[in-house]
Design a protein around this motif. Structure first.
Motif, mmCIF file in Angstrom:
data_model
loop_
_atom_site.group_PDB
_atom_site.id
_atom_site.type_symbol
_atom_site.label_atom_id
_atom_site.label_comp_id
_atom_site.label_asym_id
_atom_site.label_seq_id
_atom_site.Cartn_x
_atom_site.Cartn_y
_atom_site.Cartn_z
ATOM 1 N N UNK A 24 -100.791 18.289 -3.742
ATOM 2 C CA UNK A 24 -99.700 17.240 -4.719
ATOM 3 C C UNK A 24 -100.389 16.983 -5.921
ATOM 4 N N UNK A 25 -101.690 16.364 -5.756
ATOM 5 C CA UNK A 25 -102.210 15.949 -7.119
ATOM 6 C C UNK A 25 -102.612 17.155 -8.089
ATOM 7 N N UNK A 26 -103.107 18.383 -7.402
ATOM 8 C CA UNK A 26 -103.145 19.538 -8.378
ATOM 9 C C UNK A 26 -102.033 19.886 -8.994
ATOM 10 N N UNK A 27 -100.794 19.946 -8.200
ATOM 11 C CA UNK A 27 -99.677 20.219 -8.785
ATOM 12 C C UNK A 27 -99.081 19.207 -10.044
ATOM 13 N N UNK A 28 -99.354 18.073 -9.668
ATOM 14 C CA UNK A 28 -99.000 16.939 -10.806
ATOM 15 C C UNK A 28 -100.024 16.939 -11.861
ATOM 16 N N UNK A 29 -101.111 16.987 -11.657
ATOM 17 C CA UNK A 29 -101.981 16.920 -12.719
ATOM 18 C C UNK A 29 -102.616 18.175 -13.423
ATOM 19 N N UNK A 30 -102.457 19.145 -12.797
ATOM 20 C CA UNK A 30 -102.932 20.373 -13.442
ATOM 21 C C UNK A 30 -104.300 20.636 -13.807
ATOM 22 N N UNK A 31 -104.470 20.696 -15.024
ATOM 23 C CA UNK A 31 -105.792 20.992 -15.298
ATOM 24 C C UNK A 31 -106.202 19.547 -16.143
ATOM 25 N N UNK A 32 -105.530 18.562 -15.938
ATOM 26 C CA UNK A 32 -105.820 17.171 -16.611
ATOM 27 C C UNK A 32 -107.268 16.698 -16.365
ATOM 28 N N UNK A 33 -108.009 16.349 -17.326
ATOM 29 C CA UNK A 33 -109.430 15.844 -17.045
ATOM 30 C C UNK A 33 -109.622 14.392 -17.656
ATOM 31 N N UNK A 34 -109.625 13.557 -16.669
ATOM 32 C CA UNK A 34 -109.770 11.755 -17.067
ATOM 33 C C UNK A 34 -110.965 11.575 -17.922
#
Length: 300
Positions: A99-109
């Protein structure tokens, strides 16, 4: 009976919620801090990360496959009861990660490796502590050591360390040296936080009091501190005179107040203070009950 049933249902619901939140937090930690930074890990997650970095398969899918395989192993050797305790984490963790992979995609904090290390350790320690504190097993690579212990009587701690070491070494073969060192730091930080979360809210202070005015101190504790007291009968080692020792368990914040009370009654009293990791029973994990005697009430 009805109230006890309602309390039991409320406790079960709360535990289920904590297990859910713990797995969600664990998966979020992987997505935000572990996976982008290339940190190494032990356990089933470490195996999934290692395979992902070799062949590029989805970490969540790999983790789900590994968890199910280990769950079936646990079911076959350790029985249904153990399997049920690991069931939630077996599926929740990889599904939440997907779920987090789908929601955040390639986002890097953050690209800061030190920040990723610190917050990965905190997130993993807190999340796993929540799951274990709620009475569930984290499953995964906790299962093979338990299986080996049952079949061959091998020590759980030793085999668990051996498996984690193998998983870390497998990742170290293709991981830069600085990420290996930071990965070791993640393990250390997460272990410390895990222990803290498991014990949070349960640590108490045990006080032993030896005094010639034990009866007065006992009465003062019951009336002013509202804590139970156990009277232990003993004998002085030098003069061989009979003596009384009061045993009382209090919250950490009540210690200064209790010490002040004791010394106001008997400045020469002998007081021993110890921190205990967990206390359960009436007045702590169970609500207080009061029993009247002689016109007074005392906590049981």
């Amino acid at each position: 009976m009805a109230s006890e049933t309602a309390n039991s249902r409320t406790a079960a619901l709360f535990s289920a919620l904590v297990i859910l939140l713990g797995n969600i937090l664990f998966s979020l930690t992987l997505k935000l801090f572990v996976m982008p930074s290339g940190l190494i890990m032990g356990g089933a997650t470490g195996i999934a990360l290692a395979i992902n970095r070799f062949v590029g398969l989805s970490v969540s899918a790999l983790l789900l496959f590994i968890n199910i395989a280990l769950l079936l192993l646990g079911l076959a050797v350790l029985g249904r009861k153990f399997a049920l305790s690991t069931l939630a984490s077996t599926f929740l963790s990889p599904l939440a990660l997907e779920l987090w992979e789908r929601l955040l995609g390639d986002y890097v904090l953050t690209d800061d490796l030190l920040l990723c290390t610190v917050f990965a350790g905190i997130g993993i320690g807190v999340s796993l502590g929540m799951v274990i504190r709620a009475g569930a097993s984290t499953g995964g690579m906790d299962i093979p050591p338990l299986v080996l212990n049952k079949l061959f009587r091998l020590p759980v701690s030793g085999t668990m360390f051996f498996f984690d070491l193998l998983i870390l070494l497998a990742q170290a073969l293709f991981t830069p040296a600085d990420q290996i060192l930071y990965g070791i730091l993640v393990v250390i930080v997460s272990d410390v936080l895990l222990d803290k979360v498991i014990l949070v809210g349960t640590t108490r202070t045990e006080v032993k009091i030896i005094s010639a005015r034990a009866d007065e101190i006992n009465a003062a504790i019951l009336s002013q501190i509202d804590r139970g007291v156990t009277i232990l009968h003993g004998e002085g080692g030098y003069l061989r005179q009979p003596t009384q020792m009061l045993l009382c368990v209090i919250s950490n914040r009540e210690l200064p107040r209790l010490e002040k009370l004791i010394h106001s009654i008997d400045p020469a009293s002998f007081v021993i203070v110890e921190h205990v990791s967990e206390v359960s029973g009436r007045g702590f994990s169970l609500s207080k009950q009061y029993h009247g005697r002689g016109g007074t009430s005392a906590p049981l």
